[in-house]
Design an enzyme around this catalytic site. Structure first.
Site, PDB file in Angstrom:
ATOM      1  N   LYS A 280       1.225  -1.150  -0.164  1.00 57.69           N
ATOM      2  CA  LYS A 280       0.246  -0.114   0.030  1.00 57.69           C
ATOM      3  C   LYS A 280       0.823   1.409  -0.160  1.00 57.69           C
ATOM      4  O   LYS A 280       1.637   1.079   0.829  1.00 57.69           O
ATOM      5  CB  LYS A 280      -0.885   0.075   1.115  1.00 57.69           C
ATOM      6  CG  LYS A 280      -2.330   1.095   1.271  1.00 57.69           C
ATOM      7  CD  LYS A 280      -3.477   0.693   2.846  1.00 57.69           C
ATOM      8  CE  LYS A 280      -4.135   1.198   1.960  1.00 57.69           C
ATOM      9  NZ  LYS A 280      -5.604   0.929   2.870  1.00 57.69           N
ATOM     10  N   GLU A 367     -19.177  -4.571  10.197  1.00 63.37           N
ATOM     11  CA  GLU A 367     -20.473  -3.990  10.991  1.00 63.37           C
ATOM     12  C   GLU A 367     -21.800  -4.907  12.171  1.00 63.37           C
ATOM     13  O   GLU A 367     -21.972  -4.956  12.856  1.00 63.37           O
ATOM     14  CB  GLU A 367     -21.266  -3.460  10.106  1.00 63.37           C
ATOM     15  CG  GLU A 367     -20.075  -2.392   9.369  1.00 63.37           C
ATOM     16  CD  GLU A 367     -19.161  -2.750   8.114  1.00 63.37           C
ATOM     17  OE1 GLU A 367     -18.380  -1.865   8.033  1.00 63.37           O
ATOM     18  OE2 GLU A 367     -20.252  -3.737   7.789  1.00 63.37           O
ATOM     19  N   ARG A 395     -25.375  -1.650   7.166  1.00 58.46           N
ATOM     20  CA  ARG A 395     -25.258  -2.804   7.161  1.00 58.46           C
ATOM     21  C   ARG A 395     -25.464  -3.624   8.471  1.00 58.46           C
ATOM     22  O   ARG A 395     -25.290  -4.994   8.221  1.00 58.46           O
ATOM     23  CB  ARG A 395     -24.279  -2.683   6.608  1.00 58.46           C
ATOM     24  CG  ARG A 395     -23.124  -1.922   5.718  1.00 58.46           C
ATOM     25  CD  ARG A 395     -21.717  -2.400   5.119  1.00 58.46           C
ATOM     26  NE  ARG A 395     -22.291  -3.144   4.203  1.00 58.46           N
ATOM     27  CZ  ARG A 395     -20.499  -3.392   3.241  1.00 58.46           C
ATOM     28  NH1 ARG A 395     -19.920  -3.400   4.039  1.00 58.46           N
ATOM     29  NH2 ARG A 395     -21.096  -4.329   2.695  1.00 58.46           N
TER      30      ARG A 395
END
Length: 633
Positions: A280, A367, A395
């Site tokens: 990354k 979540e 969600r």
């Protein structure tokens, strides 16, 4: 090369390996330069440059379907599909979207801003392909962090069971936004260090084929040797047990190795998972060295130093204010614990985690699990603070309804990024939570007018033992108001009058209160005196104040930075109806029945008619219409 001249990714197929390396370098320089001005998801995109190039080299988009999970790593894809010239407008009002967008390009075959969706969508596309008798490839690209989402695991299970032809690219950079957590992350860590299992397996299969076919015992023994090698070289064999052929791990920045493995994957039947290790922030040292997710998505920055261009605001951020108030209270209240679904940085919970490591839980991108875990904690006398963005709370709707509200558990939900969030656009606008939470029994919903009232609301929420309580707060910084030193709980369901007036009333809360006060000031200058009420409790309503207001008969305007359908204004109208006050003139301002795209929040509000000027015009028209109607009666 001039990236703005690219119109189609087909040119990549004609490049030699040196030209591909040069293209990758050009793309990184372009992204670093452009995003230093606009901001955006720089870390994820710098990490997938070579991978994206090779996908477009070896597959034929859009006939072959390349899906980007979450979508925040699709900038390179956008460049290669002809949108480099639009990057000056990235995430700007009416500009290039920061996520895949079907109306931008035929190459964007799936729109997403939430994680863990790509595999299910890919299964749908693959199933449609098979029903129609087509032969195109379907290639979802999903990050290691997104695999912790239950939806991704459900899809893996189905794809493996159906033996669907699909090439899943696991983009493994050991981070989602923050460092990844969980058992699945540990499995991937073992896979990274296990070496190239498939090469060894191929060599063994070649040897086994030389064994004469002298009976079932030899064949069975050969298969056991293969399986033993698999277990030896790949600790866990998680994906193979799900029905996938596992390839890798492969260096995601090595174009030769990527090409070899992708070509191999194309020849296989059934689902294949290619495990790609990427870095990354690759190619820009401040982003490469980031260990906590700061460079996942940023605002503008100085290229030479990596320093962020900070806003002039000296007020605390809303996320920081709430997290720090929770931390302060937690020092004296051991019931308080904090939970986040992979957002410790965004929710500013790092300090809480450092001070109370045994009372802090980062559950990863999960979540639903986070919400029900909070419910479980509450059953044992704890006071869980669930810090979750409004867009991600969507969600966990069923968990809120079934596990938290139905059982009337003392969970404190911090709904971060409530209201319009701006640059991330329609997938992230936090405008639906009131509508999908308000109808839940037992739930209290509140939103403060400023950061001082916000810290008192945190105290209110933690002191409250009557069931679940949610506090909404916006993205960005507070107003810079004076802060009280002593925290005090606010009576549940109580509103306050901020400005007196007997000609009309504005009921509003949170970010729209300054708009209402400004409009009232303008109206006062023309002789219209409007009462402005801070309706800080969205549920329950302040029925006593409403009854008093209804008794005056003055026109009432509700204003909310949230969807009108099922929102706060609807609640006020419902109360008037239920109490027999159907003749009370009530009108609403809020988010219309549409998805709001990306751009500066002020520009978005202006576009949908939610500014102080619009409110003034609406109030004047409303008051005149009410006066005419009453004269006719």
């Amino acid at each position: 090369m001039d990236l703005t001249e690219i119109t189609s990714p087909s040119f990549i197929k004609k490049l030699n390996k040196n030209q591909i390396a040069e293209l990758a370098e050009d793309i990184r320089e372009f992204l670093i330069e452009k995003l230093s001005v606009t901001g955006g998801h720089i870390g994820p995109n710098l990490g997938v440059v070579e991978l994206t190039i090779m996908l477009h080299r070896l597959f034929d988009s859009p006939t072959d379907k390349i899906l980007w999970d979450v979508g925040h790593q699709a900038y390179v894809h956008k460049i290669l599909t002809g949108r480099a010239s639009e990057f000056d407008s990235l995430r700007q009002f009416k500009g290039l979207c920061g996520f895949p967008k079907m109306n931008e390009s035929e190459h964007d075959v799936w729109e997403t801003g939430h994680s863990s969706t790509s595999l299910s969508a890919a299964m749908g596309m693959a199933a449609a392909r098979d029903v129609k008798g087509d032969t195109n490839y379907v290639i979802p690209v999903i990050g290691d962090g997104a695999l912790t989402g239950g939806m991704a695991l459900e899809a893996l299970n189905h794809i493996g069971h159906k033996k669907t032809n699909m090439i899943v690219i696991l983009n493994d950079n050991e981070m989602s936004i923050a460092p990844n957590v969980g058992a699945l992350h540990t499995i991937l860590g073992k896979l990274r260090t296990a070496g190239k299992y498939n090469n060894a397996k191929d060599e063994l299969e070649y040897i086994l084929k030389k064994i004469p076919a002298v009976g079932g015992k030899v064949a069975a023994a050969a298969e056991r040797v293969k399986d033993s090698l698999k277990y030896l070289l790949v600790s866990g064999i998680f994906f193979e047990e799900l029905g996938f052929t596992y390839l890798g791990p492969v260096d995601g920045h090595d174009i030769n190795e990527l090409e070899r493995q992708l070509q191999y994957a194309k020849k296989m039947d059934g689902p294949v998972l290619l495990h790609v290790i990427t870095k990354k922030g690759k190619g820009y040292s401040p982003a490469e060295e980031d260990k906590i997710g700061t460079w996942h998505g940023t605002g503008p920055y100085k290229i030479e130093t990596g320093d962020f261009v900070k806003s002039a605001s000296v007020a605390p951020s809303w996320s920081g204010l709430v997290a720090e108030t929770v931390r302060t209270i937690a020092r004296d209240d051991r019931r308080v614990v904090a939970i986040t679904p992979a957002m410790p940085v965004g929710s500013k919970l790092e300090s809480f985690a450092t001070e109370f490591p045994d009372r802090f839980f980062d559950v990863g991108i999960a979540e639903q699990h986070a919400t029900t875990m909070a419910a479980g904690l509450a059953t044992q006398g704890m006071k869980p603070f669930l810090a979750i963005y409004s867009t991600f709370l969507q969600r966990a709707y069923d968990q809120m309804l079934h596990d938290v509200a139905r059982q009337n558990l003392n969970v404190f939900i911090g709904i971060d990024r409530a209201g319009l969030v701006g640059a991330d656009g329609e997938t992230h606008q936090g405008v639906f939570d009131i509508a999908f939470l308000r109808h839940m029994p037992n739930l209290v919903i509140m939103m403060p007018k400023d950061e001082n009232e916000g810290q008192h609301m945190v105290k209110t929420a933690i002191d409250y033992d009557g069931g679940p309580i949610a506090m909404r707060y916006p993205r960005g910084n507070g107003l810079g108001v004076k802060m009280d030193k002593t925290l005090q709980a606010i009576p549940i369901g109580s509103w306050e009058v901020l400005r007196a007036g007997d000609d009309a009333a504005i009921l509003t809360f949170g970010t729209t209160i300054p708009m209402a006060l400004q409009a009232a000031e303008t109206l006062a200058a023309v002789g219209i005196h409007v009462r402005v009420i801070n309706a800080r409790f969205i549920k329950p309503l302040d029925n006593q104040m409403l009854d008093q207001l209804f008794a005056t008969g003055i026109p009432i305007m509700t204003v909310e930075e949230a969807v009108l359908a099922g929102g706060f204004g609807s609640a006020v109208i419902e109360y008037a109806h239920d109490t027999g006050k159907k003749d009370i003139p009530i009108r609403r301002m809020g988010i219309p029945d549409q998805f709001i795209e990306h751009g500066n929040v002020d520009e978005l509000l202006a576009e949908i008619g939610m500014t102080a000027g619009h409110l003034v015009d609406n109030m004047q028209t409303f008051i005149k219409e009410v006066a005419v109607e009453r004269e006719q009666v």
